[in-house]
Each structure stands twice: as C-alpha cells, then as structure tokens.
Motif scaffolding. Structure first.
Motif, PDB file in Angstrom:
ATOM      1  N   ASP A 188     -32.520 -21.199 -39.954  1.00 38.86           N
ATOM      2  CA  ASP A 188     -31.447 -21.461 -40.917  1.00 38.86           C
ATOM      3  C   ASP A 188     -31.343 -20.293 -41.902  1.00 38.86           C
ATOM      4  O   ASP A 188     -32.283 -19.503 -42.040  1.00 38.86           O
ATOM      5  CB  ASP A 188     -31.687 -22.776 -41.664  1.00 38.86           C
TER       6      ASP A 188
ATOM      7  N   GLY B   2     -31.476 -20.101 -45.085  1.00 41.55           N
ATOM      8  CA  GLY B   2     -32.467 -20.083 -46.165  1.00 41.55           C
ATOM      9  C   GLY B   2     -33.755 -19.410 -45.728  1.00 41.55           C
ATOM     10  O   GLY B   2     -34.288 -18.537 -46.428  1.00 41.55           O
TER      11      GLY B   2
ATOM     12  N   THR C  55     -18.325 -18.074 -53.864  1.00 38.45           N
ATOM     13  CA  THR C  55     -18.069 -17.741 -52.456  1.00 38.45           C
ATOM     14  C   THR C  55     -18.071 -16.221 -52.275  1.00 38.45           C
ATOM     15  O   THR C  55     -18.518 -15.711 -51.248  1.00 38.45           O
ATOM     16  CB  THR C  55     -16.767 -18.398 -51.922  1.00 38.45           C
TER      17      THR C  55
ATOM     18  N   GLY D 254     -21.582 -15.170 -52.099  1.00 47.41           N
ATOM     19  CA  GLY D 254     -22.067 -15.454 -50.743  1.00 47.41           C
ATOM     20  C   GLY D 254     -21.632 -14.387 -49.767  1.00 47.41           C
ATOM     21  O   GLY D 254     -22.406 -13.949 -48.903  1.00 47.41           O
TER      22      GLY D 254
ATOM     23  N   ALA E 114     -24.067 -22.983 -57.730  1.00 50.04           N
ATOM     24  CA  ALA E 114     -24.199 -22.966 -56.268  1.00 50.04           C
ATOM     25  C   ALA E 114     -25.565 -22.427 -55.851  1.00 50.04           C
ATOM     26  O   ALA E 114     -26.214 -21.693 -56.590  1.00 50.04           O
ATOM     27  CB  ALA E 114     -23.098 -22.103 -55.646  1.00 50.04           C
TER      28      ALA E 114
ATOM     29  N   ASP F 118     -26.471 -21.283 -49.386  1.00 55.51           N
ATOM     30  CA  ASP F 118     -25.407 -22.158 -48.881  1.00 55.51           C
ATOM     31  C   ASP F 118     -24.055 -21.445 -48.818  1.00 55.51           C
ATOM     32  O   ASP F 118     -23.327 -21.569 -47.831  1.00 55.51           O
ATOM     33  CB  ASP F 118     -25.264 -23.397 -49.784  1.00 55.51           C
TER      34      ASP F 118
ATOM     35  N   ALA G  66     -23.999 -18.714 -45.921  1.00 52.64           N
ATOM     36  CA  ALA G  66     -24.071 -19.098 -44.508  1.00 52.64           C
ATOM     37  C   ALA G  66     -22.782 -18.862 -43.693  1.00 52.64           C
ATOM     38  O   ALA G  66     -22.845 -18.264 -42.615  1.00 52.64           O
ATOM     39  CB  ALA G  66     -24.540 -20.543 -44.384  1.00 52.64           C
TER      40      ALA G  66
ATOM     41  N   THR H  79     -12.653 -21.776 -49.197  1.00 58.80           N
ATOM     42  CA  THR H  79     -13.724 -22.257 -50.073  1.00 58.80           C
ATOM     43  C   THR H  79     -13.371 -22.083 -51.544  1.00 58.80           C
ATOM     44  O   THR H  79     -13.931 -22.760 -52.401  1.00 58.80           O
ATOM     45  CB  THR H  79     -15.075 -21.543 -49.811  1.00 58.80           C
TER      46      THR H  79
END
Lengths: 217, 217
Positions: free
Chosen positions: A44, A46, B19, B22, B74, B78, B81, B186
C-alpha cells in the motif's frame, strides 16, 4: 582470566581508514538498495512511503563520508566497490518469494550487515564520521509489529518465516570472513583475531532480532 | 488579442491544497522509485552511488509536505495514492531493455512528470511548501553527457534512443489528462482550461530535454 588472544590493532593509517569508510558506505548503499526495492513492492502507498524514507535515510551524511575519504587520499566509490560486491551477493542469494520473506530478509540481513560494519568501525582509532553514518533508524520495530500481526493469524507463516530467517542469517554470516579479509588485505592489517568474536556478536544480534520479530532463531 | 479562454481558478480550499500536495508527493516518490531501480542496474559503483543519491534527494522535505497536509486535514499518503497509481502506469508501460533506454526513460518521463506537477502547483494560491518540494537537481545534464558520449560513438544507438524517447513521451503525455481529472474531481475545480496549455508546455519542455540529450524529438 587472561587469554592468549591477540589484540586487534587500532585502524588509523590512511589506507585503513579509507577502506573502513568504504565498508560503511557499502553497508548503507546495500540497505538503500534493499529498502528501495521493498518500497517498490509495498502492498500500500503508506508502506511504500515509509520504506522509501527508510531507504533515503541510509544516504544521509554521505557528503561527510566522501570528504573524509578524500582527506585520506581516496575516492569513496573506489574503496566502496569490493564491499558492495560482497553485500550484493547476500541479496542475490536471498531472493524472497513474498512480502513477508522480503521484510524478514531486509531486517535480518540488513541488521547483520549493520552489526558487522559497526564491529569494524569500533576498531578505528577515530570512529567519528564512520560511526555517525551508522546511526539511523532501525527497521526491526516497524517490521516486528507487522510480522507479529501476520504470524499471529497464521502459525504456518511463522514457521516458514523462522526457517527463512535462519537461511538468510546463514547467507549473511557467510559474508563476515570475506569482508574481514578485504579489510585486512586493503589495509595491511591482520584482523584474524576479530573473526571469532565478530561471528559471535553478529549471531547474538541476529538472535535478538529474531526474538523481536517473534520468530524462532 | 484577447481570447475567450476561461481563467483557471486559484486553488486554495483545503481539499484543493491537499490534493496538490498529494500530486507533488506522488511525483517525488515516482522519481524515487525509478531512480532507485536505475541505481540498482547501474554499470559501475560510481553511477550507482550517484543515482541513489538523486533518488534520496527526491524525498528531502517530505516531513514538511506531511505537516502541510495534516494542517489542511488530510493524511498525505491518502491524497497521494491516486496520483501514484497514474504515474506508476507510465513506468509499467516504459520498461527499458538496456541501460541507455533506462536513462532516457527516467530523464524524459521524469522531466514530464515534474513539469506537469509544477504547472498544477503554479495554480496554488500559496505554492510555499509544494513549490519548495519541487526544487531539486535535474538529472538531464548528467544523463546528457553520458548519452552524448555513447551516441557519438554509435549513430544507430542515437536513432533507437530518439524513437524510444518519443514513445516514452507519448506514454507520459497520456497521464496529463487523467492527472488533471483527479485534481479536478478531488478538489471540485474545473481545470478544463488548463489541459491544452499544459499539454503544450509539457511538450515544449520535452523537446528541450531531447535537444539537450542530443536526440531528435
């Protein structure tokens, strides 16, 4: 009770210092390589992020090692190469078949590589930069938690990983003598007296790590 | 001459900021992954050390990104990903058959990923941490020198690598629309107006990199 054991000479001549700097660097880049490959196979995002960061942390302090080697008249990559080859061989002989074997391989063999390097570094007259480079986060606790969860749920996995851990340890122990041999020949130092205690200390460290992982050593 | 183009909205709401954090993180871990694999395949210890260090440098500043994501409510892994998955797909579709293809893949696709991420970051109301994380050494100059030496000696290699670079670019360009789509969905932002200029800017950056590598774009 006194013994007839020969003392291990302090390592302080330039060729002694630089070969140990090479050994330290090889240990770190080997761990980097294993951890980065582990990250690429992580189940995953993480875990991938966590393992990638462990890998990157292995290379902290590299400029200091490079400078120390140069100060002693060597190119760090050159003195690193022979040790890298020996450690890479451990990796080639312990190719895992699943995620858990992979984690146990990196924890067990990585721990033994670190211990071996640390034992040699202790014999430097001035450990300084080399000892600093060995500091770093240990993977064992992180992996122990995950392996513990998995083996609690599956006793057959526990048995398989215990067997695997012993095999990995055997391969890593096989590198002790050749590594000490390279240190000895490149530094012109007789390290014969170090071999037996090194094997003992590395085996003891391995037993502690296996216990921490909840696996029969 | 004025156009009827819609302006791209500033990204500043928490879900917009996170986002993009991310996206930045996914770009960095993708580069880490490619560079670490390149290092593992390096033809000599010097190149291995150099590429490993490039890889590790991709993860500098990660704690700051993690903190910024948390400050906006956040978990960084996550929000990372979905982008990681899109970038990983580029990697899977550009598996190289030799060292030179590998270097061109990482330089070309890595450069395009960086450019794409950078274009989105520019639309943050406060680029701060995200922009800092994008700073970093560019592989192009290092690779250009090596590729130049190899292709000077072998014109057929130059032709093959030019073809390969175009194929890699095609795969990387294919990620632009899906990445902007994830940012849009998102963050609840219409980024339609960004797609065409982004494709143009990324293609232009690619052409410059190919020229630097001495390959026909």
């Amino acid at each position: 009770m006194s013994t007839s054991e020969q003392p291990v000479p302090r390592l302080e001549r330039p060729e002694q210092v630089t070969t140990v700097l090479g050994l330290v660097t090889a240990g770190r880049f080997t761990l980097f390589d294993w951890l980065a490959a582990d990250a690429a196979h992580a189940p995953d995002p993480g875990a991938r992020i966590e393992l990638s960061r462990f890998a990157a942390a292995e290379l902290a302090g590299h400029p200091e090692l490079e400078r120390a080697a140069a100060d002693h008249g060597a190119v760090l990559a050159d003195v690193t190469a022979p040790y890298l080859e020996l450690f890479d061989a451990i990796g080639r002989r312990t190719v895992s078949t699943d995620w858990w074997e992979r984690m146990v391989r990196t924890t067990v063999a990585g721990g033994m590589v670190r211990d071996l390097v640390g034992l040699v570094v202790e014999h430097l007259a001035d450990p300084g930069v080399a000892a600093d480079a060995l500091a770093g986060r240990d993977l064992t606790d992180l992996v122990a938690e995950e392996v513990g969860r998995a083996t609690d749920a599956d006793p057959r996995l526990a048995a398989r990983l215990a067997l695997w851990g012993r095999r990995v340890a055997g391969e890593a122990l096989g590198a002790v003598q050749p590594v000490l041999g390279v240190v000895a020949s490149t530094s012109g130092t007789d390290l014969g007296a170090l071999a037996a205690p090194a094997l003992g200390a590395i085996s003891a460290g391995h037993a502690r790590r296996m216990a921490r992982l909840g696996l029969a050593a």
